[in-house]
Design a protein around this motif. Structure first.
Motif, mmCIF file in Angstrom:
data_model
loop_
_atom_site.group_PDB
_atom_site.id
_atom_site.type_symbol
_atom_site.label_atom_id
_atom_site.label_comp_id
_atom_site.label_asym_id
_atom_site.label_seq_id
_atom_site.Cartn_x
_atom_site.Cartn_y
_atom_site.Cartn_z
ATOM 1 N N TRP A 135 -4.186 5.912 3.343
ATOM 2 C CA TRP A 135 -3.516 4.871 2.584
ATOM 3 C C TRP A 135 -4.246 4.636 1.270
ATOM 4 C CZ3 TRP A 135 -6.045 0.474 1.139
ATOM 5 C CH2 TRP A 135 -7.141 0.051 1.908
ATOM 6 N N TYR B 229 0.848 -1.192 0.000
ATOM 7 C CA TYR B 229 0.000 0.000 0.000
ATOM 8 C C TYR B 229 0.885 1.244 0.000
ATOM 9 C CZ TYR B 229 0.771 0.841 5.053
ATOM 10 O OH TYR B 229 1.313 1.104 6.281
ATOM 11 N N ILE C 182 -6.488 -3.392 2.788
ATOM 12 C CA ILE C 182 -5.090 -3.257 2.379
ATOM 13 C C ILE C 182 -4.654 -4.502 1.621
ATOM 14 C CG2 ILE C 182 -2.724 -3.341 3.276
ATOM 15 C CD1 ILE C 182 -3.575 -0.605 3.549
ATOM 16 N N THR D 237 -4.133 2.074 -2.486
ATOM 17 C CA THR D 237 -3.685 0.797 -3.035
ATOM 18 C C THR D 237 -2.418 1.036 -3.852
ATOM 19 O OG1 THR D 237 -4.866 0.946 -5.147
ATOM 20 C CG2 THR D 237 -6.109 0.112 -3.237
#
Length: 415
Positions: A344, A262, A301, A346
């Motif tokens: 966060w 990530y 995640i 991808t």
């Protein structure tokens, strides 16, 4: 896992307090940073309360402090995600991350002033009573909870082992209300369970990213491979997330070392790619990942990383949509602040907050059907359980078309 569309608070009535389980991506605790002096207006209000308020019996300093901190964090607009944990809440929170606690076993989030179930914990009192994801909690022991914060709800749910709490829910899918009496009990969350399905398919279910999840997962991978598995279905349905270290370890069991897991983005806009680590057990078997709207945080995640890498196809329905990394800051009163310090994304740069992970193959479970959960000790099945999403995952793993369930009633949508 979490949250308001993107932040979910996991509640299990824990002993003398409700367990506040992180269903968000959680970093390790950090000492409190130095802060500026308290604004004079706050000091003035504090003095006025103590000098002028008519009901002196209501002046409880710890309660006032807890309310002030909670109100300040709520004003950030990250309700239910960034939040304050009282000393009792923090203790329960830590117990829950250890994988063992007393409670009723529901994971909840606050959304549009409603308390919504993200998912019940497998084999918990709530799970056995039929509580489902997306049910809305409306009453506790017959009293409405409108206007209460998540912390206040947890105060009402908490209680000692063996005691009973009555919870009333509204189920939007049927537009009906129902009430269950749940006995708070010792809940041992097995992070990983597994089963062998017909066709030499290993089913591995990860229930949460609590301490030790990576170790248990790698053992399960070894177990199914030794049992002759030629492919793996990795079930992340109703997994609320947990520790970032476990997310990295779990992803590293499937991805090549150095592959992006990530991207973290700080408040200043700096981005840092987090990459798969060396793993004692790294499988190269074909993988299909199962997700649903209870799949949150760390489980997003991992599913997002495997999807972007092309390592696995994703089957199920869109995930919860948690995209903030929490950091725990301990306070001098024994409590803590869980503060969103990073976003966060991808590996392909997709923002998951409020968006979730979209499956490659969309399959919804019909009303009344629940995800299959393997036994903690592992088991070998002679047939595929009655679970439309699992059946679809088997077909995808075999390279067969996904069009309808065994009854001929089409629940599969898109591919």
């Amino acid at each position: 896992m979490l949250l308001i569309v993107a932040a979910a608070l996991v509640i299990f009535g824990a002993g003398t307090g409700v367990g506040l389980v992180v269903d968000e991506l959680l970093l390790q605790p950090t000492n409190t940073a130095s802060a500026s002096s308290v604004p004079s207006a706050f000091e003035e209000a504090w003095s006025l309360v103590h000098e002028k308020y008519v009901d002196t019996s209501a002046i409880n300093d710890p309660k006032l402090i807890n309310g002030a901190i909670s109100g300040m964090l709520d004003a950030l607009g990250d309700t239910g995600h960034t939040r304050y944990l009282s000393p009792d809440d923090l203790k329960a929170h830590q117990e829950s991350l250890s994988g063992s606690f007393v409670g009723v076993g529901i994971q909840i989030q606050q959304e549009n002033d409603q308390v919504v179930v993200v998912a019940p914990i497998a084999d918990s009192p709530a799970f056995k009573a039929g509580v489902q994801a997306n049910d809305i909690l409306t009453k506790i022991d017959g009293q409405g909870i409108g206007g209460l914060t998540l912390s206040q709800v947890s105060d009402k749910v908490r209680g000692p082992e063996g005691s009973t709490v009555q919870l009333t829910f509204h189920r939007p899918s049927t537009n009906q209300d129902y009430t269950v009496a749940l006995t708070r009990s010792k809940i041992k969350v097995n992070p990983v369970t597994w089963a062998m399905l017909p066709g030499q398919i290993g089913l591995i279910r990860l229930n949460e990213f609590s301490d030790g999840a990576t170790k248990d997962l790698t053992q399960a991978i070894q177990d199914v491979q030794q049992a002759g598995a030629t492919g793996i279905i990795f079930d992340l349905r109703d997994d609320p997330g947990g520790l970032v270290s476990e997310a990295m370890g779990v992803a590293s069991a499937f991805l090549p070392q150095g592959a992006p897991v990530y991207i973290s983005e700080t408040r200043g806009g700096e981005k840092d790619v987090q990459r798969a680590e060396d793993s004692a057990t790294r499988t190269t078997l074909p993988v299909v990942v199962l997700v649903n709207n209870g799949t949150a945080s760390a489980s997003e995640i991992v599913s997002g990383a495997l999807k972007d890498d092309g390592r696995a196809e994703i089957v199920g329905v869109k995930t919860f949509g948690t995209g903030t990394v929490l950091n725990q800051f301990d306070l001098s009163n024994g409590g803590a602040v869980l503060l969103g310090t990073e976003l966060w994304l991808t590996p392909d740069g997709k923002l998951i907050r409020d968006n979730g992970i979209t499956p490659d193959v969309t399959v919804a479970l019909p009303n009344g059907q629940t995800p299959f959960t393997p036994l903690p000790s592992g088991q070998t099945l002679t047939h595929i359980p009655d679970d439309d999403q699992l059946e679809a995952a088997v077909n995808v793993l075999k390279g067969e078309p996904v069009t309808a369930d065994m009854s001929g009633s089409c629940h599969v949508c898109d591919r």
